[in-house]
Design a protein around this motif. Structure first.
Motif, short mmCIF file in Angstrom:
data_model
loop_
_atom_site.label_atom_id
_atom_site.label_comp_id
_atom_site.label_asym_id
_atom_site.label_seq_id
_atom_site.Cartn_x
_atom_site.Cartn_y
_atom_site.Cartn_z
N GLN A 70 45.65 47.83 39.67
CA GLN A 70 44.59 46.99 40.61
C GLN A 70 44.73 45.82 40.26
O GLN A 70 44.73 44.87 40.63
CB GLN A 70 43.77 47.43 40.95
CG GLN A 70 43.63 48.42 41.60
CD GLN A 70 42.76 49.53 42.10
OE1 GLN A 70 41.65 49.25 41.43
NE2 GLN A 70 42.95 50.22 43.73
N GLN A 71 44.88 45.87 38.23
CA GLN A 71 43.77 44.92 37.30
C GLN A 71 45.27 44.41 37.49
O GLN A 71 45.00 42.58 37.72
CB GLN A 71 43.78 45.84 36.08
CG GLN A 71 42.50 46.03 35.75
CD GLN A 71 42.02 46.33 34.61
OE1 GLN A 71 43.37 46.18 33.39
NE2 GLN A 71 41.09 47.52 34.47
N SER A 72 46.66 44.87 37.12
CA SER A 72 47.89 44.05 37.36
C SER A 72 48.37 43.27 39.00
O SER A 72 48.55 42.26 38.56
CB SER A 72 49.47 44.86 36.84
OG SER A 72 50.37 44.37 36.96
N GLN A 73 47.59 43.91 39.17
CA GLN A 73 48.02 42.80 40.69
C GLN A 73 47.52 42.09 41.19
O GLN A 73 47.22 40.64 41.21
CB GLN A 73 48.23 43.49 42.18
CG GLN A 73 49.25 45.20 41.90
CD GLN A 73 48.85 46.21 43.26
OE1 GLN A 73 47.35 46.02 43.95
NE2 GLN A 73 49.67 46.29 43.43
N THR A 74 46.07 41.82 40.88
CA THR A 74 44.95 41.51 40.33
C THR A 74 45.64 39.21 38.91
O THR A 74 45.76 38.77 39.91
CB THR A 74 43.79 41.05 40.58
OG1 THR A 74 43.35 42.25 41.06
CG2 THR A 74 42.58 40.30 39.90
N THR A 75 46.32 39.67 38.78
CA THR A 75 46.11 39.10 37.82
C THR A 75 47.64 38.17 37.71
O THR A 75 47.65 36.96 37.86
CB THR A 75 46.35 39.59 35.75
OG1 THR A 75 46.95 41.38 36.35
CG2 THR A 75 44.46 39.92 35.87
#
Length: 426
Positions: free
Chosen positions: A331-336
């Motif tokens: 989720q963090q990777s997709q957001t960034t």
């Protein structure tokens, strides 16, 4: 007459002088003689042996332990007596001995040409006489029992008045049942201590058990734990008492890259400290309400409902934690930056199954009772989770860590004391 009187006076003076000079020497000799003839007392025992369970890994070690520990005034009980090296050394060293073994059938006339028959005879109790009554008859009493459970009547006969008591117990369960039952041995030792009329702290226990010998090598009193134990094969098992002592071990056992588990985490205070010291820590407890409060108090720590005795479920909880962490990373990777995610989460050196350190604070085991249950729990965690170190908050385990010692460790202490004594004398 004058000459006679002078000679008589001279002789009297000489005699008086001799008697006067001899008086303190006579008193000294008399005092020395009384000291040498006085009977030995228990205060002469070497302190490292008292209140110890000395675990030996072989018959050779057990024989050597008897030689070191048994003194001329001791009354010895031997269970699993083979009437060979150990029994012989007992009878050489002690005042009296009760030797007990199960009833055995001996080969009638073993054929010397048959190697198998010879090996069988060598592995059995030495057959010295019709009733084995010619084995040190002035010092020992030999008794046979039908099964292991009959040892109580052999050592503590109900008809005995006054009740029997012993200074030393020598135990070899393997010689009776043909297997190293270390926890049966420990249970038997506890019952023997309770039945023995001597004060418990005065009893010396020598036991032949490879399992107990290995367990003693790994079991350490938490306050004494240092990095010197790195030479001992893992896992190291630390017995601690009280919350403070339990937590004080953290800097000594936890590494920054460690995957840590605490079973019996309660409201998660210790779990949070472990989380700060290692890579991550999972807190587990059987109470769902407790886990709910722990989650509210420390949201950065992963808590789950689980049973310390169900080790497979503990591994499943770890896998659930990894899945959660991986989802968060994605989720963090997709957001960034829109990537699908990072590498899988794991412990030290990419370890994805098991834990590096396990802390145990389970209700019912923290007091003086439940020793065998505590050992079984630690053993199951050791086998299933394969940690480098286990820290348990348990008074009974802490007491065992100060009384159970492997023979090689005891021998090392004696040699160290002897070396220090030589240095002091120089």
């Amino acid at each position: 007459d004058a000459i006679t009187m002078a000679v008589t006076t001279l002789l009297s003076s000489l005699l008086a002088f001799v008697l006067l000079c001899d008086l303190p020497i006579t008193l000294a000799l008399s005092s020395s003689s009384q000291a040498s003839t006085s009977s030995p007392t228990k205060s002469n025992d070497i302190s490292p042996f008292k209140n110890k369970i000395i675990a030996c890994g072989s018959t050779k070690e057990l024989t050597r332990a008897v030689e070191l520990c048994v003194k001329p005034h001791h009354k010895v009980a031997e269970l699993g007596s083979q009437l060979r090296e150990v029994s012989t050394q007992i009878c050489i060293s002690c005042a009296s001995a009760t030797l007990v073994d199960v009833q055995r059938k001996f080969p009638k006339t073993p054929d010397v040409s048959q190697k198998r028959s010879n090996q069988r005879t060598a592995a059995m109790r030495l057959q010295t006489g019709e009733e084995d009554d010619d084995f040190f008859p002035d010092k020992s009493t030999f008794r046979e029992i039908k099964k292991l459970q009959d040892w109580r009547e052999a050592f503590f006969p109900t008809s005995s008045a006054p009740p029997s008591s012993y200074d030393v117990l020598v135990l070899d369960v393997n010689a009776i049942v043909g297997n190293d039952l270390e926890w049966t041995s420990l249970s038997l030792i506890q019952e023997f201590q309770n039945q023995n009329q001597q004060e418990q702290q005065d009893l010396i226990i020598l036991v032949k058990s490879v399992g107990l010998n290995q367990f003693a090598s790994r079991l350490v009193y938490g306050k004494r734990y240092t990095k010197d134990y790195s030479a001992i094969p893992p896992p190291h098992i630390l017995g601690t008492v009280g919350v403070q002592e339990y937590r004080e071990t953290i800097p000594h056992v936890v590494r920054p890259s460690d995957a840590i588990l605490e079973v019996g985490c309660h409201f998660g205070t210790t779990t949070a400290l472990l989380q700060q010291a290692g890579k991550y820590c999972i807190g587990v407890d059987v109470g769902s309400k407790i886990i709910k409060q722990a989650n509210a108090k420390y949201p950065e720590v992963y808590f789950a409902v689980g049973d310390a005795w169900k080790t497979a479920s503990l591994l499943r909880i770890q896998q659930d934690y990894y899945k959660q962490q991986q989802q968060q990373q994605q989720q963090q990777s997709q957001t960034t930056n829109g990537n699908d995610g990072g590498p899988a989460v794991s412990g030290d050196n990419g370890r994805s199954i098991g834990f590096d350190v396990v802390f145990v604070d389970v209700g019912g085991l923290s007091g003086s009772d439940g020793l065998l249950e505590a050992i079984l729990l630690v053993t199951s965690i050791q086998n299933a989770l394969e940690p480098r170190c286990i820290v348990i908050k348990s008074l009974c385990m802490q007491r065992l860590s100060t009384t159970l010692v492997s023979f090689w460790e005891l021998q090392k202490r004696i040699m160290k004391q002897a070396t220090q004594g030589d240095d002091d004398s120089e």
